[in-house]
Design a protein around this motif. Structure first.
Motif, PDB file in Angstrom:
ATOM      1  N   ASN A  24      62.853  27.346  28.852  1.00 34.15           N
ATOM      2  CA  ASN A  24      62.867  28.352  30.496  1.00 34.15           C
ATOM      3  C   ASN A  24      61.773  27.409  30.958  1.00 34.15           C
ATOM      4  N   ARG A  25      60.654  27.366  30.653  1.00 33.11           N
ATOM      5  CA  ARG A  25      59.655  27.499  31.021  1.00 33.11           C
ATOM      6  C   ARG A  25      59.622  26.041  31.573  1.00 33.11           C
ATOM      7  N   THR A  26      60.458  24.581  31.268  1.00 27.83           N
ATOM      8  CA  THR A  26      59.705  23.398  31.622  1.00 27.83           C
ATOM      9  C   THR A  26      60.588  23.074  32.981  1.00 27.83           C
ATOM     10  N   GLY A  27      61.866  24.836  33.081  1.00 27.53           N
ATOM     11  CA  GLY A  27      62.545  24.854  34.579  1.00 27.53           C
ATOM     12  C   GLY A  27      64.294  23.078  34.023  1.00 27.53           C
ATOM     13  N   ILE A  28      64.509  22.842  33.059  1.00 29.55           N
ATOM     14  CA  ILE A  28      65.138  21.766  33.121  1.00 29.55           C
ATOM     15  C   ILE A  28      66.700  22.768  33.848  1.00 29.55           C
ATOM     16  N   LYS A  29      67.058  24.087  33.323  1.00 33.45           N
ATOM     17  CA  LYS A  29      68.157  24.419  33.514  1.00 33.45           C
ATOM     18  C   LYS A  29      68.223  24.742  35.011  1.00 33.45           C
ATOM     19  N   ARG A  30      67.371  25.185  36.023  1.00 31.81           N
ATOM     20  CA  ARG A  30      67.168  25.676  36.880  1.00 31.81           C
ATOM     21  C   ARG A  30      67.662  23.923  38.240  1.00 31.81           C
ATOM     22  N   ASP A  31      67.033  22.861  37.227  1.00 33.99           N
ATOM     23  CA  ASP A  31      67.362  21.358  37.629  1.00 33.99           C
ATOM     24  C   ASP A  31      68.550  21.067  37.516  1.00 33.99           C
ATOM     25  N   LEU A  32      69.245  21.369  36.654  1.00 33.02           N
ATOM     26  CA  LEU A  32      70.655  20.817  35.619  1.00 33.02           C
ATOM     27  C   LEU A  32      71.682  21.424  36.739  1.00 33.02           C
TER      28      LEU A  32
END
Length: 64
Positions: A24-32
């Motif tokens: 969640n901290r890396t922001g991968i989900k938000r980017d996807l």
């Protein structure tokens, strides 16, 4: 790729929780999610402006 070291004697649930937090901290989900559908630059600007106006109104209301 995210890597989580599982310490000896550590519960797998605890390691999974650390993985989820790191993910969640890396922001991968938000980017996807943002890449699923194209948003026009003008729409992006409009949403950023609306968000800024909303935050400013909250700050103004807090001062009074």
């Amino acid at each position: 790729m995210l890597k989580i070291e599982v310490n000896s004697g550590e519960n797998i649930d605890r390691a999974l929780k650390r993985y989820k937090n790191k993910f969640n901290r890396t922001g991968i989900k938000r980017d996807l999610q943002s890449r699923r559908q194209y948003t026009k630059p003008s729409e992006l600007k409009r949403t950023q402006l609306q968000k800024a106006e909303y935050i400013q109104s909250l700050k103004d209301a807090e001062q009074f």
